[in-house]
Design a protein around this motif. Structure first.
Motif, PDB file in Angstrom:
ATOM      1  N   TRP A  98      65.378  38.141  46.402  1.00 61.19           N
ATOM      2  CA  TRP A  98      64.824  39.034  47.433  1.00 61.19           C
ATOM      3  C   TRP A  98      63.297  39.121  47.411  1.00 61.19           C
ATOM      4  O   TRP A  98      62.670  39.347  48.441  1.00 61.19           O
ATOM      5  CB  TRP A  98      65.422  40.434  47.276  1.00 61.19           C
ATOM      6  CG  TRP A  98      65.054  41.108  45.979  1.00 61.19           C
ATOM      7  CD1 TRP A  98      65.735  41.036  44.803  1.00 61.19           C
ATOM      8  CD2 TRP A  98      63.918  41.939  45.732  1.00 61.19           C
ATOM      9  NE1 TRP A  98      65.105  41.763  43.830  1.00 61.19           N
ATOM     10  CE2 TRP A  98      63.979  42.337  44.374  1.00 61.19           C
ATOM     11  CE3 TRP A  98      62.853  42.384  46.516  1.00 61.19           C
ATOM     12  CZ2 TRP A  98      63.022  43.157  43.780  1.00 61.19           C
ATOM     13  CZ3 TRP A  98      61.898  43.208  45.930  1.00 61.19           C
ATOM     14  CH2 TRP A  98      61.974  43.585  44.583  1.00 61.19           C
ATOM     15  N   ALA A  99      62.688  38.932  46.244  1.00 64.08           N
ATOM     16  CA  ALA A  99      61.226  39.105  46.138  1.00 64.08           C
ATOM     17  C   ALA A  99      60.443  37.833  46.454  1.00 64.08           C
ATOM     18  O   ALA A  99      59.219  37.884  46.552  1.00 64.08           O
ATOM     19  CB  ALA A  99      60.863  39.588  44.738  1.00 64.08           C
ATOM     20  N   ALA A 106      51.568  38.657  29.759  1.00 66.44           N
ATOM     21  CA  ALA A 106      50.604  38.866  28.680  1.00 66.44           C
ATOM     22  C   ALA A 106      49.183  38.674  29.196  1.00 66.44           C
ATOM     23  O   ALA A 106      48.250  39.351  28.745  1.00 66.44           O
ATOM     24  CB  ALA A 106      50.878  37.901  27.528  1.00 66.44           C
ATOM     25  N   GLY A 107      49.009  37.753  30.145  1.00 67.42           N
ATOM     26  CA  GLY A 107      47.685  37.533  30.730  1.00 67.42           C
ATOM     27  C   GLY A 107      47.176  38.762  31.449  1.00 67.42           C
ATOM     28  O   GLY A 107      46.008  39.132  31.340  1.00 67.42           O
ATOM     29  N   VAL A 108      48.072  39.435  32.180  1.00 67.23           N
ATOM     30  CA  VAL A 108      47.688  40.651  32.895  1.00 67.23           C
ATOM     31  C   VAL A 108      47.348  41.763  31.912  1.00 67.23           C
ATOM     32  O   VAL A 108      46.348  42.462  32.050  1.00 67.23           O
ATOM     33  CB  VAL A 108      48.826  41.114  33.841  1.00 67.23           C
ATOM     34  CG1 VAL A 108      48.422  42.386  34.581  1.00 67.23           C
ATOM     35  CG2 VAL A 108      49.168  40.010  34.826  1.00 67.23           C
ATOM     36  N   ALA A 109      48.191  41.939  30.872  1.00 69.09           N
ATOM     37  CA  ALA A 109      47.949  42.982  29.872  1.00 69.09           C
ATOM     38  C   ALA A 109      46.618  42.754  29.172  1.00 69.09           C
ATOM     39  O   ALA A 109      45.844  43.701  28.954  1.00 69.09           O
ATOM     40  CB  ALA A 109      49.090  43.004  28.861  1.00 69.09           C
ATOM     41  N   LEU A 110      46.328  41.501  28.826  1.00 66.09           N
ATOM     42  CA  LEU A 110      45.049  41.182  28.194  1.00 66.09           C
ATOM     43  C   LEU A 110      43.887  41.513  29.117  1.00 66.09           C
ATOM     44  O   LEU A 110      42.885  42.107  28.694  1.00 66.09           O
ATOM     45  CB  LEU A 110      45.026  39.693  27.814  1.00 66.09           C
ATOM     46  CG  LEU A 110      43.688  39.142  27.305  1.00 66.09           C
ATOM     47  CD1 LEU A 110      43.245  39.870  26.036  1.00 66.09           C
ATOM     48  CD2 LEU A 110      43.804  37.639  27.050  1.00 66.09           C
ATOM     49  N   ALA A 111      44.017  41.156  30.396  1.00 62.66           N
ATOM     50  CA  ALA A 111      42.933  41.390  31.364  1.00 62.66           C
ATOM     51  C   ALA A 111      42.561  42.867  31.457  1.00 62.66           C
ATOM     52  O   ALA A 111      41.379  43.213  31.570  1.00 62.66           O
ATOM     53  CB  ALA A 111      43.341  40.865  32.738  1.00 62.66           C
ATOM     54  N   ASP A 133      49.388  40.599  44.798  1.00 64.10           N
ATOM     55  CA  ASP A 133      49.611  40.039  43.465  1.00 64.10           C
ATOM     56  C   ASP A 133      50.004  41.138  42.472  1.00 64.10           C
ATOM     57  O   ASP A 133      50.862  40.932  41.611  1.00 64.10           O
ATOM     58  CB  ASP A 133      48.350  39.324  42.964  1.00 64.10           C
ATOM     59  CG  ASP A 133      48.167  37.959  43.607  1.00 64.10           C
ATOM     60  OD1 ASP A 133      49.144  37.431  44.156  1.00 64.10           O
ATOM     61  OD2 ASP A 133      47.052  37.420  43.548  1.00 64.10           O
ATOM     62  N   LEU A 134      49.349  42.300  42.591  1.00 64.95           N
ATOM     63  CA  LEU A 134      49.691  43.418  41.722  1.00 64.95           C
ATOM     64  C   LEU A 134      51.151  43.826  41.933  1.00 64.95           C
ATOM     65  O   LEU A 134      51.888  44.062  40.964  1.00 64.95           O
ATOM     66  CB  LEU A 134      48.766  44.604  42.005  1.00 64.95           C
ATOM     67  CG  LEU A 134      49.033  45.895  41.219  1.00 64.95           C
ATOM     68  CD1 LEU A 134      48.946  45.641  39.716  1.00 64.95           C
ATOM     69  CD2 LEU A 134      48.055  46.986  41.640  1.00 64.95           C
ATOM     70  N   GLY A 135      51.582  43.886  43.189  1.00 64.41           N
ATOM     71  CA  GLY A 135      52.974  44.200  43.485  1.00 64.41           C
ATOM     72  C   GLY A 135      53.922  43.158  42.907  1.00 64.41           C
ATOM     73  O   GLY A 135      54.972  43.501  42.342  1.00 64.41           O
ATOM     74  N   ALA A 136      53.548  41.873  43.026  1.00 59.93           N
ATOM     75  CA  ALA A 136      54.385  40.801  42.483  1.00 59.93           C
ATOM     76  C   ALA A 136      54.489  40.898  40.962  1.00 59.93           C
ATOM     77  O   ALA A 136      55.557  40.661  40.382  1.00 59.93           O
ATOM     78  CB  ALA A 136      53.819  39.440  42.893  1.00 59.93           C
ATOM     79  N   ILE A 137      53.375  41.252  40.314  1.00 61.29           N
ATOM     80  CA  ILE A 137      53.379  41.409  38.858  1.00 61.29           C
ATOM     81  C   ILE A 137      54.351  42.508  38.448  1.00 61.29           C
ATOM     82  O   ILE A 137      55.131  42.357  37.503  1.00 61.29           O
ATOM     83  CB  ILE A 137      51.951  41.721  38.352  1.00 61.29           C
ATOM     84  CG1 ILE A 137      51.073  40.462  38.466  1.00 61.29           C
ATOM     85  CG2 ILE A 137      51.975  42.231  36.913  1.00 61.29           C
ATOM     86  CD1 ILE A 137      49.603  40.744  38.322  1.00 61.29           C
ATOM     87  N   LEU A 138      54.321  43.630  39.167  1.00 59.88           N
ATOM     88  CA  LEU A 138      55.233  44.735  38.854  1.00 59.88           C
ATOM     89  C   LEU A 138      56.690  44.336  39.096  1.00 59.88           C
ATOM     90  O   LEU A 138      57.586  44.701  38.322  1.00 59.88           O
ATOM     91  CB  LEU A 138      54.873  45.960  39.701  1.00 59.88           C
ATOM     92  CG  LEU A 138      53.511  46.603  39.392  1.00 59.88           C
ATOM     93  CD1 LEU A 138      53.203  47.716  40.387  1.00 59.88           C
ATOM     94  CD2 LEU A 138      53.479  47.142  37.967  1.00 59.88           C
TER      95      LEU A 138
END
Length: 398
Positions: free
Chosen positions: A133-134, A236-241, A171-176
């Motif tokens: 769906w996403a 992990a890339g997002v968390a590091l950022a 992109d933020l929505g996709a990450i979540l």
């Protein structure tokens, strides 16, 4: 005399230009993959993707296929850059302050909700396909800005900024979505280790450590434990950022330095490699039914119809209600053209598709739907924006 702020218009122009160049190279990589997958070298192409490579991290041996290393390893660098951009834009950029975030935020929400609903409606009788769906909910910023760059001055800068902000929120929505809906069974020890490393990174930030190297060293370990935890390693890339320090005054900010260092490698190497490794699908023996099956049809309709309806419809409603305003020097026709370009969902859509489905047949169906929706959206958006200049001139004359 006080120095000017480091985020000048020239930086934005350079950012847009680099994204556009990356979009062109990504297009070429995708076309090359499609060409190879439908040529006499198809076997060599798919065999290369399946080659297993491994190395040791301490006593642990990591051994995965080339495609997995690209999707789980190199794409973590892409997500690191995305996270840096999101943090900078929210704290010190186009998304700073409620007034600036309303229009792209509302448009991004519509652009994720409507495509997902269209996909679910088409796949209502296909339980196996509902997990995808996403897939049509994501916009590919590199491709979309590449199309805008081809149009030059026909599109005002305000709309390019709007599309950039919308794609970042997208992109933020996709990450979540990936974090909450596409995680495997959790390894609690690895997750606890990842949490401890994230706490160490936050402490480095609070202590005012400005060297990037300690963050990157801990970031590699964070990636390893996130990979082993069952949460997708790229997060992990997002968390590091989010732990990289951002100074609002002065060019020495670690976040700015790392962002500038990553832009070209990601645009010119990481994303093209991802496109090359994931866009290849053989059309041999495929008929019209390959596109009209629920999964590819839901993705294509979600990207082409859902994105334009969601982005433009929600943006128009926000403007009519007075909670946002039309971007400067832009017409509703041009805003609709940009909404069409939001249906270009290549990178993140293929990425989510690879997480959603395990079977190669379902992944191939995903690629067909993404390619169909992306091509239709790109052509329609380009042609509409190319012809909109005359309409804008008439509007200006009145």
């Amino acid at each position: 005399m006080p120095q000017s702020h480091p985020r000048s218009p020239s930086f934005l122009q350079a950012f847009l230009a680099s994204e556009a160049l990356g979009g062109y190279i990504l297009m070429l990589a995708a076309l090359l993959a499609l060409g190879l997958a439908n040529s006499a070298w198809a076997g060599n192409y798919f065999d290369w993707l399946g080659i297993k490579l491994g190395f040791h991290i301490g006593p642990v041996m990591l051994r995965e296929t080339v495609q997995h290393w690209i999707n789980d390893g190199l794409m973590a660098v892409f997500f690191l850059l995305v996270g840096l951009e999101i943090k900078r834009e929210i704290l010190d950029g186009q998304l700073r302050g409620a007034a600036r975030v309303v229009l792209p935020g509302v448009a991004a929400a519509g652009g994720m909700l409507v495509p997902a609903l269209i996909y679910l409606a088409i796949n209502a009788g296909n339980p196996a396909g509902l997990r995808g769906w996403a897939i049509p909910a994501a916009t590919d910023i590199a491709f979309a800005l590449g199309i805008l760059a081809l149009l030059g001055s026909r599109v005002p800068t305000s709309l390019k900024i709007f599309l950039t902000a919308l794609a970042i929120l997208d992109d933020l929505g996709a990450i979540l979505i990936i974090a909450f809906f596409y995680t495997a069974d959790l390894n609690h020890f690895a997750l606890a280790m990842a949490g401890a490393l994230l706490l160490c990174l936050i402490i480095l930030n609070r202590l005012g450590v400005l060297s990037v190297l300690p963050y990157l060293a801990l970031g590699v370990l964070l990636w390893f434990f996130v990979l082993k935890s069952g949460v997708h390693a790229t997060l992990a890339g997002v968390a590091l950022a989010l732990t990289i320090p951002l100074r609002r005054h002065g060019a020495a900010s670690p976040l700015h330095r790392l962002e500038h260092a990553l832009h070209r490698p990601v645009a010119l190497l990481v994303l093209p490699l991802f496109g090359f490794a994931n866009a290849g699908v053989s059309f041999q023996g495929l008929g019209l039914d390959a596109l009209t099956a629920p999964v590819p049809l839901g993705i294509a309709a979600g990207l082409f119809l859902g994105k334009q309806l969601g982005v433009f419809g929600f943006a128009w409603l926000a403007i009519r209600l007075g909670i946002a305003s039309l971007p400067r020097q832009a017409s509703y026709l041009q805003l609709y053209g940009v909404a069409l370009l939001c249906g270009i969902g290549f990178t993140m859509s293929l990425f989510i598709g690879a997480l959603a489905f395990d079977s190669q047949a379902a992944r191939d169906a995903t690629k067909i739907g993404v390619l169909a929706g992306t091509v239709c959206s790109a052509l329609a958006g380009y042609l509409l924006l190319r012809s909109s200049r005359r309409a804008v001139r008439i509007q200006a004359g009145h």
